[in-house]
Design a protein around this motif. Structure first.
Motif, short mmCIF file in Angstrom:
data_model
loop_
_atom_site.label_atom_id
_atom_site.label_comp_id
_atom_site.label_asym_id
_atom_site.label_seq_id
_atom_site.Cartn_x
_atom_site.Cartn_y
_atom_site.Cartn_z
N VAL B 67 0.86 -1.19 0.00
CA VAL B 67 0.00 0.00 0.00
C VAL B 67 0.90 1.24 0.00
O VAL B 67 0.67 2.20 -0.75
CB VAL B 67 -0.92 0.04 1.24
CG1 VAL B 67 -1.74 1.33 1.27
CG2 VAL B 67 -1.85 -1.16 1.28
N PHE B 68 1.93 1.19 0.82
CA PHE B 68 2.90 2.29 0.94
C PHE B 68 3.58 2.54 -0.41
O PHE B 68 3.66 3.69 -0.87
CB PHE B 68 3.93 1.88 2.01
CG PHE B 68 5.05 2.85 2.25
CD1 PHE B 68 4.83 4.02 2.95
CD2 PHE B 68 6.33 2.57 1.81
CE1 PHE B 68 5.87 4.91 3.19
CE2 PHE B 68 7.38 3.45 2.05
CZ PHE B 68 7.14 4.62 2.74
N VAL B 69 4.01 1.46 -1.07
CA VAL B 69 4.67 1.57 -2.38
C VAL B 69 3.69 2.16 -3.41
O VAL B 69 4.03 3.07 -4.17
CB VAL B 69 5.20 0.20 -2.84
CG1 VAL B 69 5.68 0.23 -4.28
CG2 VAL B 69 6.33 -0.27 -1.94
N GLY B 70 2.46 1.63 -3.43
CA GLY B 70 1.44 2.11 -4.36
C GLY B 70 1.11 3.57 -4.13
O GLY B 70 0.90 4.33 -5.09
N SER B 71 1.09 3.99 -2.87
CA SER B 71 0.78 5.38 -2.53
C SER B 71 1.87 6.31 -3.02
O SER B 71 1.59 7.36 -3.62
CB SER B 71 0.62 5.52 -1.01
OG SER B 71 -0.38 4.66 -0.56
N ILE B 72 3.12 5.92 -2.79
CA ILE B 72 4.24 6.73 -3.27
C ILE B 72 4.23 6.75 -4.81
O ILE B 72 4.42 7.79 -5.43
CB ILE B 72 5.59 6.19 -2.73
CG1 ILE B 72 5.67 6.48 -1.23
CG2 ILE B 72 6.78 6.81 -3.46
CD1 ILE B 72 6.92 5.97 -0.55
N GLY B 73 3.96 5.58 -5.39
CA GLY B 73 3.88 5.48 -6.86
C GLY B 73 2.85 6.43 -7.43
O GLY B 73 3.10 7.10 -8.43
#
Lengths: 43, 247
Positions: B67-73
């Protein structure tokens, strides 16, 4: 013996949730395909 | 026939193979837990919950990280692909965190005689679960797709801060969970192998949810397009002239 019931309870609820969610995703995808499928009558 | 002709959701051979392998490995590990892993002397048979509890917990952390990676993405690329990915991972985090809490409660009730105790790790785990429940619940409440994606991305980054707290809680504070564990070889083998089907299941569910999100997005966009057609969007003011369509 008591521990066995807790063990069975924990595993059965977890499996039900995991595979139940997988089944719900499958059904939702099928329903969506029914709604948005291509019109083959024009092909 | 119209454009809503029914079609079948036929899975590819790869998808089918993936799920058959996952289910087969899951059944295999259940048999291993039942017949290969020894019964622990102090806690008895209920300790075998551990072989599901720990892999699911680690996968819950992994899903929260995605979720963290997707949010930064999303914040970096401003592409809805990343928002759909983060949203899918958010739902998987809720599912896996919920299972961690449930299996932990069953174990605690049998081993310590209580369903719940407010120890640091349990409290931070409950907070983690609730954070991602809120993440899933606030998304449909925001109607604008852009605004929803931005709010979710910022929230998804902040919510992830709880994951190190859950992990470090047993190391920094006294807790009912041990800070480290040593296992017999048969227990260690079972635990290591249990990670495989659980991780495959997590990625399988994530992929299925992500594909569903992408299809829903395409449907939503095509419906919006057919509602407005190719005409530029115009907003009529009380005085008559329009504001839109001038760019």
């Amino acid at each position: 013996m008591n521990g066995l019931w807790y063990l069975l309870g924990a595993y059965s609820i977890s499996i039900l949730l995991l595979f139940g969610y997988a089944a719900s995703l499958w059904m939702a995808t099928n329903r969506l395909c029914t709604r948005s499928g291509p019109d083959r009558s024009r092909a | 026939m119209n454009a809503l002709t029914p079609t079948r959701n036929t899975p590819s051979m790869l998808t089918l193979g993936y799920w058959v392998a996952t289910v087969a490995l899951f059944v295999g590990i259940l048999l291993m837990i039942a017949f290969y892993a020894p019964v622990e002397r102090q806690m008895g048979i209920v300790q075998k919950i551990f072989y599901l509890h720990l892999p699911v917990a680690i996968n819950a952390f992994l899903a929260a990280f995605l979720v963290f990676v997707g949010s930064i993405g999303y914040l970096w690329y401003r592409s809805m692909w990343w928002d759909d990915f983060a949203a899918a991972a958010g739902k998987i985090t809720v599912l896996f965190c919920g299972i961690v809490l449930l299996t932990g409660m069953f174990w605690g009730r049998s081993a310590w005689g209580v369903w719940w105790t407010w120890s640091p790790r349990l409290t931070f785990s409950l907070v983690l679960f609730l954070l991602y429940v809120v993440y899933v619940l606030i998304r449909p409440a925001i109607h604008s797709a852009q605004r929803r994606a931005i709010v979710s991305a910022v929230y998804g980054i902040v919510a992830f801060l709880d994951v190190p707290l859950v992990y470090l809680s047993t190391k920094l504070m006294p807790d009912v969970h041990p800070a480290s564990i040593s296992l017999e070889p048969a227990m260690r083998h079972t635990l290591l192998l249990a990670f495989l089907p659980v991780t495959l299941l997590m990625f399988g569910l994530l992929t299925a949810r992500f594909r569903l999100n992408r299809r829903l997005r395409t449907l939503e966009e095509s419906q919006l397009e057919s509602s407005y057609g190719s005409q530029p969007l115009t907003i009529t003011t009380p005085t008559g002239p329009t504001l839109g369509g001038m760019a």
